[in-house]
Write a protein that holds these residues in place. Structure first.
Motif, PDB file in Angstrom:
ATOM      1  N   ARG A 106       0.120  77.234   0.593  1.00 61.95           N
ATOM      2  CA  ARG A 106      -0.848  76.312  -0.013  1.00 61.95           C
ATOM      3  C   ARG A 106      -0.981  76.520  -1.519  1.00 61.95           C
ATOM      4  O   ARG A 106      -1.226  75.582  -2.266  1.00 61.95           O
ATOM      5  N   TRP A 107      -0.796  77.749  -1.971  1.00 62.97           N
ATOM      6  CA  TRP A 107      -0.926  78.046  -3.397  1.00 62.97           C
ATOM      7  C   TRP A 107       0.082  77.275  -4.241  1.00 62.97           C
ATOM      8  O   TRP A 107      -0.111  77.087  -5.433  1.00 62.97           O
ATOM      9  N   LEU A 108       1.157  76.766  -3.626  1.00 67.62           N
ATOM     10  CA  LEU A 108       2.140  75.970  -4.369  1.00 67.62           C
ATOM     11  C   LEU A 108       1.617  74.579  -4.710  1.00 67.62           C
ATOM     12  O   LEU A 108       2.172  73.908  -5.577  1.00 67.62           O
ATOM     13  N   GLN A 109       0.558  74.149  -4.057  1.00 69.56           N
ATOM     14  CA  GLN A 109       0.014  72.813  -4.308  1.00 69.56           C
ATOM     15  C   GLN A 109      -0.397  72.607  -5.762  1.00 69.56           C
ATOM     16  O   GLN A 109      -0.382  71.477  -6.243  1.00 69.56           O
ATOM     17  N   THR A 110      -0.768  73.651  -6.450  1.00 67.61           N
ATOM     18  CA  THR A 110      -1.173  73.534  -7.855  1.00 67.61           C
ATOM     19  C   THR A 110      -0.157  74.186  -8.791  1.00 67.61           C
ATOM     20  O   THR A 110      -0.424  74.306  -9.984  1.00 67.61           O
ATOM     21  N   ARG A 111       0.978  74.582  -8.257  1.00 70.71           N
ATOM     22  CA  ARG A 111       2.029  75.226  -9.053  1.00 70.71           C
ATOM     23  C   ARG A 111       3.364  74.548  -8.756  1.00 70.71           C
ATOM     24  O   ARG A 111       4.274  75.151  -8.179  1.00 70.71           O
ATOM     25  N   LEU A 112       3.474  73.297  -9.161  1.00 73.01           N
ATOM     26  CA  LEU A 112       4.633  72.496  -8.795  1.00 73.01           C
ATOM     27  C   LEU A 112       5.935  72.994  -9.422  1.00 73.01           C
ATOM     28  O   LEU A 112       6.993  72.877  -8.810  1.00 73.01           O
ATOM     29  N   TRP A 113       5.870  73.548 -10.619  1.00 74.35           N
ATOM     30  CA  TRP A 113       7.088  74.106 -11.228  1.00 74.35           C
ATOM     31  C   TRP A 113       7.558  75.332 -10.454  1.00 74.35           C
ATOM     32  O   TRP A 113       8.750  75.533 -10.260  1.00 74.35           O
ATOM     33  N   VAL A 114       6.622  76.133 -10.002  1.00 77.29           N
ATOM     34  CA  VAL A 114       6.976  77.285  -9.168  1.00 77.29           C
ATOM     35  C   VAL A 114       7.570  76.796  -7.846  1.00 77.29           C
ATOM     36  O   VAL A 114       8.565  77.338  -7.357  1.00 77.29           O
ATOM     37  N   ALA A 115       6.972  75.742  -7.286  1.00 75.98           N
ATOM     38  CA  ALA A 115       7.493  75.158  -6.048  1.00 75.98           C
ATOM     39  C   ALA A 115       8.928  74.676  -6.241  1.00 75.98           C
ATOM     40  O   ALA A 115       9.792  74.900  -5.376  1.00 75.98           O
ATOM     41  N   ALA A 116       9.197  74.037  -7.374  1.00 75.81           N
ATOM     42  CA  ALA A 116      10.558  73.563  -7.659  1.00 75.81           C
ATOM     43  C   ALA A 116      11.537  74.731  -7.773  1.00 75.81           C
ATOM     44  O   ALA A 116      12.644  74.675  -7.221  1.00 75.81           O
ATOM     45  N   MET A 117      11.121  75.776  -8.451  1.00 77.24           N
ATOM     46  CA  MET A 117      12.006  76.944  -8.603  1.00 77.24           C
ATOM     47  C   MET A 117      12.239  77.637  -7.258  1.00 77.24           C
ATOM     48  O   MET A 117      13.370  78.033  -6.949  1.00 77.24           O
ATOM     49  N   LEU A 118      11.178  77.800  -6.478  1.00 72.26           N
ATOM     50  CA  LEU A 118      11.340  78.416  -5.154  1.00 72.26           C
ATOM     51  C   LEU A 118      12.231  77.564  -4.256  1.00 72.26           C
ATOM     52  O   LEU A 118      13.043  78.092  -3.499  1.00 72.26           O
ATOM     53  N   GLY A 119      12.067  76.264  -4.338  1.00 78.02           N
ATOM     54  CA  GLY A 119      12.927  75.368  -3.562  1.00 78.02           C
ATOM     55  C   GLY A 119      14.375  75.455  -3.991  1.00 78.02           C
ATOM     56  O   GLY A 119      15.280  75.523  -3.151  1.00 78.02           O
TER      57      GLY A 119
END
Length: 184
Positions: A106-119
């Motif tokens: 859920r913490w990725l919901q406000t960290r979209l750049w981190v979500a992109a990098m993790l993806g």
């Protein structure tokens, strides 16, 4: 579902799907996803958002993995219902992953750049692990092309699903999360 239950549950579904596919079986991943989803949806605050997120993830999985198959960059084990379609066990993993975005991730919901990098990094690594550990994904030579496709696809999909998870919640804001697994 609490933080650790969500995280461990996802990993159990991943292993069930991959090990099952390694033995030519699609059903372990599907059953694992259904059990995981049932547990999460029973405890969900926003079950309609979770169901929408699962459906969206399946569509995105059809695009990302379907593109991989149709371009000849990869072949999957246990290709049920057809070798020309994305296997049901892969789509089950997509649906399961989507549910983590309302719980453990859920913490990725406000960290979209981190979500992109993790993806971009985590997506291809998961497929590579499944390929090398259980031979359920065979990449065409050179394998980097399929991995690049996956990295690009997951770099777009992960923040998209995280953003939708936040948007589709009732109040539009992610709830605080505790690493101890306590949810407010």
């Amino acid at each position: 579902m609490k933080f650790w239950a969500s995280l461990i549950g996802y990993q159990l579904v991943w292993f069930a799907a991959v090990i099952g596919a390694g033995h030519g079986l699609a059903w372990p991943g599907i059953v694992g996803m259904l059990l995981y989803a049932a547990c999460q949806l029973v405890a969900a605050r926003h079950y309609k958002a979770d169901l929408s997120l699962m459906a969206t993830a399946i569509v995105l999985g059809l695009v990302v993995d379907g593109g991989l198959i149709r371009s000849g960059l990869a072949i999957y084990a246990a290709p049920w219902p057809s070798a020309m379609w994305v296997p049901a066990w892969i789509l089950a993993l997509w649906a399961t992953f989507a549910l983590t975005l309302t719980q453990s991730l859920r913490w990725l919901q406000t960290r979209l750049w981190v979500a992109a990098m993790l993806g971009a990094i985590g997506g291809p690594l998961a497929y590579l692990g499944a390929s090398r550990g259980w031979q359920v994904v065979s990449f065409a030579d050179p394998a980097w092309r399929g991995l690049l496709w996956l990295g690009f696809g997951w770099a777009l999909v992960t923040p998209t699903l995280a953003w939708l998870a936040r948007r589709w919640s009732i109040d539009g804001a992610p709830q605080p999360i505790s690493l101890q697994g306590d949810t407010p």
